[in-house]
Structure formats: C-alpha cells, structure tokens
Design an enzyme around this catalytic site. Structure first.
Site, PDB file in Angstrom:
ATOM      1  N   ASN A   9      34.639  46.084  48.979  1.00  0.00           N
ATOM      2  CA  ASN A   9      35.650  45.179  48.425  1.00  0.00           C
ATOM      3  C   ASN A   9      36.630  46.035  47.630  1.00  0.00           C
ATOM      4  O   ASN A   9      36.293  46.498  46.537  1.00  0.00           O
ATOM      5  CB  ASN A   9      34.950  44.143  47.517  1.00  0.00           C
ATOM      6  CG  ASN A   9      35.950  43.289  46.764  1.00  0.00           C
ATOM      7  OD1 ASN A   9      37.148  43.311  47.043  1.00  0.00           O
ATOM      8  ND2 ASN A   9      35.451  42.530  45.799  1.00  0.00           N
ATOM      9  N   TRP A  10      37.794  46.238  48.218  1.00  0.00           N
ATOM     10  CA  TRP A  10      38.755  47.151  47.575  1.00  0.00           C
ATOM     11  C   TRP A  10      39.459  46.526  46.367  1.00  0.00           C
ATOM     12  O   TRP A  10      40.171  47.195  45.639  1.00  0.00           O
ATOM     13  CB  TRP A  10      39.823  47.601  48.590  1.00  0.00           C
ATOM     14  CG  TRP A  10      39.279  48.382  49.742  1.00  0.00           C
ATOM     15  CD1 TRP A  10      37.973  48.759  49.962  1.00  0.00           C
ATOM     16  CD2 TRP A  10      40.027  48.891  50.853  1.00  0.00           C
ATOM     17  NE1 TRP A  10      37.866  49.465  51.131  1.00  0.00           N
ATOM     18  CE2 TRP A  10      39.115  49.557  51.702  1.00  0.00           C
ATOM     19  CE3 TRP A  10      41.378  48.848  51.221  1.00  0.00           C
ATOM     20  CZ2 TRP A  10      39.517  50.183  52.891  1.00  0.00           C
ATOM     21  CZ3 TRP A  10      41.776  49.461  52.396  1.00  0.00           C
ATOM     22  CH2 TRP A  10      40.849  50.126  53.212  1.00  0.00           C
ATOM     23  N   LYS A  11      39.314  45.228  46.210  1.00  0.00           N
ATOM     24  CA  LYS A  11      40.000  44.497  45.125  1.00  0.00           C
ATOM     25  C   LYS A  11      41.514  44.786  45.213  1.00  0.00           C
ATOM     26  O   LYS A  11      42.007  45.029  46.311  1.00  0.00           O
ATOM     27  CB  LYS A  11      39.387  44.846  43.767  1.00  0.00           C
ATOM     28  CG  LYS A  11      37.853  44.652  43.798  1.00  0.00           C
ATOM     29  CD  LYS A  11      37.200  44.681  42.456  1.00  0.00           C
ATOM     30  CE  LYS A  11      35.691  44.489  42.625  1.00  0.00           C
ATOM     31  NZ  LYS A  11      34.966  44.420  41.370  1.00  0.00           N
ATOM     32  N   HIS A  99      34.018  35.411  44.687  1.00  0.00           N
ATOM     33  CA  HIS A  99      33.787  36.598  43.852  1.00  0.00           C
ATOM     34  C   HIS A  99      33.937  36.197  42.379  1.00  0.00           C
ATOM     35  O   HIS A  99      34.767  35.358  42.039  1.00  0.00           O
ATOM     36  CB  HIS A  99      34.793  37.704  44.214  1.00  0.00           C
ATOM     37  CG  HIS A  99      34.425  39.008  43.588  1.00  0.00           C
ATOM     38  ND1 HIS A  99      34.707  39.282  42.280  1.00  0.00           N
ATOM     39  CD2 HIS A  99      33.753  40.082  44.065  1.00  0.00           C
ATOM     40  CE1 HIS A  99      34.241  40.486  41.979  1.00  0.00           C
ATOM     41  NE2 HIS A  99      33.650  40.988  43.050  1.00  0.00           N
ATOM     42  N   GLU A 101      35.359  37.537  40.003  1.00  0.00           N
ATOM     43  CA  GLU A 101      36.723  37.683  39.455  1.00  0.00           C
ATOM     44  C   GLU A 101      37.579  36.478  39.838  1.00  0.00           C
ATOM     45  O   GLU A 101      38.422  36.032  39.062  1.00  0.00           O
ATOM     46  CB  GLU A 101      37.333  39.009  39.952  1.00  0.00           C
ATOM     47  CG  GLU A 101      36.674  40.190  39.243  1.00  0.00           C
ATOM     48  CD  GLU A 101      36.590  41.474  40.055  1.00  0.00           C
ATOM     49  OE1 GLU A 101      37.295  41.605  41.064  1.00  0.00           O
ATOM     50  OE2 GLU A 101      35.782  42.351  39.673  1.00  0.00           O
ATOM     51  N   GLU A 172      25.892  39.313  42.702  1.00  0.00           N
ATOM     52  CA  GLU A 172      26.611  40.284  41.865  1.00  0.00           C
ATOM     53  C   GLU A 172      26.531  39.839  40.410  1.00  0.00           C
ATOM     54  O   GLU A 172      27.336  39.009  39.968  1.00  0.00           O
ATOM     55  CB  GLU A 172      28.090  40.341  42.288  1.00  0.00           C
ATOM     56  CG  GLU A 172      28.309  40.746  43.723  1.00  0.00           C
ATOM     57  CD  GLU A 172      29.704  41.338  43.931  1.00  0.00           C
ATOM     58  OE1 GLU A 172      29.774  42.459  44.436  1.00  0.00           O
ATOM     59  OE2 GLU A 172      30.704  40.695  43.554  1.00  0.00           O
ATOM     60  N   GLY A 178      31.646  46.892  37.769  1.00  0.00           N
ATOM     61  CA  GLY A 178      32.638  47.807  37.215  1.00  0.00           C
ATOM     62  C   GLY A 178      32.249  48.369  35.859  1.00  0.00           C
ATOM     63  O   GLY A 178      33.068  48.955  35.160  1.00  0.00           O
ATOM     64  N   SER A 218      28.234  48.104  40.529  1.00  0.00           N
ATOM     65  CA  SER A 218      28.042  49.528  40.239  1.00  0.00           C
ATOM     66  C   SER A 218      27.097  50.228  41.215  1.00  0.00           C
ATOM     67  O   SER A 218      26.321  51.104  40.817  1.00  0.00           O
ATOM     68  CB  SER A 218      27.572  49.719  38.790  1.00  0.00           C
ATOM     69  OG  SER A 218      28.537  49.214  37.892  1.00  0.00           O
ATOM     70  N   GLY A 239      32.398  47.887  45.115  1.00  0.00           N
ATOM     71  CA  GLY A 239      33.754  47.889  44.572  1.00  0.00           C
ATOM     72  C   GLY A 239      34.277  49.314  44.469  1.00  0.00           C
ATOM     73  O   GLY A 239      34.694  49.921  45.455  1.00  0.00           O
ATOM     74  N   GLY A 240      34.234  49.864  43.269  1.00  0.00           N
ATOM     75  CA  GLY A 240      34.829  51.174  42.996  1.00  0.00           C
ATOM     76  C   GLY A 240      34.441  52.264  43.990  1.00  0.00           C
ATOM     77  O   GLY A 240      35.288  53.045  44.445  1.00  0.00           O
TER      78      GLY A 240
END
Ligand code: 13P
Length: 256
Positions: A9-11, A99, A101, A172, A178, A218, A239-240
C-alpha cells in the site's frame, strides 16, 4: 485453499514515474512465486494506468494491481470519486477497503464500508478489508470486541460462497502503523486466529479456511519471516517498506 499474499500500500507516495520505476525494479527480479503466492501493488490512482500497462506487458508475473480506495457509487456527480468500473477497466483486481487512515482521517464508517465492499464485489474485484484497533482499545484489552464489530457491520451480510472465493482481510492494529512498533508475532497470531474463528462461526470452516488474513503495521524484511511463519498469518499489507524494491522484495521472500 488460502493464498499467501504480500500487498504493498503505497499510500500518498510516488509520482507515476517513480511508481513505474519501482514496479520495473520488482519485475526485474523475475519473481518465482509458487501457485499459492500472490503479490499485489496498490499505487495512488494516478499511478494505476501506467502500472497496469507495465504488468500487462509482463503477463505471468503474478503481480496484480490493487487500489487504495474506491467509491461505493457506480457513476454520477460525485466529484473526486473513482468507481469500480473505472478501476476494472485498468485491470485492477483488488481494492483496499476501510484502511484505518480512511476511517480516521476521512470518517469512513462501518456502514459506508459495507457499501464499498458490495461495490467491489459487484465488479468481481476482491476487497482487502482492513480492520484493527487503536492503542487505547488495545490497552483496555478490548481489541477482540472492537474488531468483531468492524467485521459484523461491514462483512456479515455476505454469503459463504463470496467469502470463500473473494475476500481478503487485513488486520492492522493502528498503534503499529508507521510507528516502527510491530505487533509481536504472537499478538498477530492471536488476533488472526480470533478473526478466523469469527469467520468459521458465521460461514463455516471451509469458508474460514479460504480467507487470507494479512497482517499490517511496520512489517519489514527482518520481522516478516516470524510473522508469516504463524499459522493464521497469511502474508502482509505493507506500507513504508513497500516503497523500495529491496525491502519489498525482502518481504516477498518471507512468504517461502
Ligand atoms: P507501515 O508498514 O508503514 O506501518 O503501514 C502499514 C499500513 O498501513 C499498510 O496498509
């Protein structure tokens, strides 16, 4: 039989050029995925067209395309929204729904997510349905009830066939996203086993066995093997670490 899946998930990161270059680096690796393994990349909407073309030219890679969000509406005067039909026309097969967010920053409710899940399924795409508790809920040890309500209100109207063939769940915990603070492999396994028991109660053991439950928060190449080694952890939503080919490939390796 459920699949092992690593989804990135590149956000809101990477321009179309940067995203295409990342996917080229991933494809260069000539991934030898097993029959039950799958890799999904979920770029921002602006990156989908060019990455769709790249994946089309590399058919057989088993790397698939997902979106990070989707409208619950089919078409019409909904400024800024993107429909399922627009996405499937670009070979998008997966859609992240719910998600944390989107829930927290854009006020997406369980009720709205129920409609989004339906929009995804009506277009023969597969929802990657996210659930997970905030820190204060975990500290009060109320995470099971919290996650149960998320599933009940957005998924429990589905039938067993659809669940069995077309649903991915991502757990999640919000406190692990993150933050560099991963749930321990045991904490992840405990929640995943709980989620699978809910699926079994509602739809029976065959359906429950077929749903891949991914862990997100993470995940890195060094903690992925232990997480993915747990019986009910069927891969990760990343993510990251999905933003660089090296770390994403390292996590993909952990599926073996
Ligand atoms: P991080 O891997 O950056 O913690 O993000 C997890 C996530 O939110 C994936 O959807």
């Amino acid at each position: 039989m459920r699949k092992k899946i690593v989804a990135g998930n590149w956000k809101m990161n990477l321009t179309p050029d940067q995203g295409a270059s990342l996917v080229k680096d991933i494809l260069k690796e000539k991934l030898e995925l097993k029959y039950n393994q799958l890799v999904v990349v979920c770029p921002p909407f602006t990156g989908i067209d060019s990455i769709s073309k790249l994946l089309e030219d590399n058919e057989g890679t088993k790397v698939q395309l997902g979106s990070q969000n989707i409208s619950e509406k089919n078409s019409g005067a909904y400024t800024g929204e993107v429909s399922a039909e627009m996405l499937t026309s670009l070979n998008v097969r997966y859609a992240i729904v719910g998600h944390s967010e989107r829930r927290q920053l854009f006020n997406e409710s369980n009720e709205l997510l129920h409609k989004k899940v339906d929009a995804v399924l009506a277009s023969k795409m597969i929802p990657i349905f996210c659930c997970g508790e905030p820190l204060e809920v975990r500290e009060a040890n109320e995470q099971n009830d919290y996650v149960k309500k998320q599933l009940e209100e957005s998924l429990f109207h589905l039938n067993a066939d659809i669940v069995s063939s077309s649903l991915i769940i991502a757990y999640e915990p919000i406190w692990a996203i993150g933050t560099g603070k991963t749930a321990s492999a045991d904490q992840a396994e405990e929640m995943h086993a709980f989620i699978r028991s809910l699926l079994e109660e509602k739809w029976g053991s065959d359906a429950a066995e077929n749903v891949s439950i991914l862990y997100g928060g993470s995940v890195k190449p060094d903690n992925a093997p232990e997480l993915f080694g747990k019986e009910n952890v069927d891969g990760g939503l990343i993510g990251g670490a999905a933003l660089s080919a090296d770390s994403f490939l390292g996590i993909i390796q952990a599926m073996n």
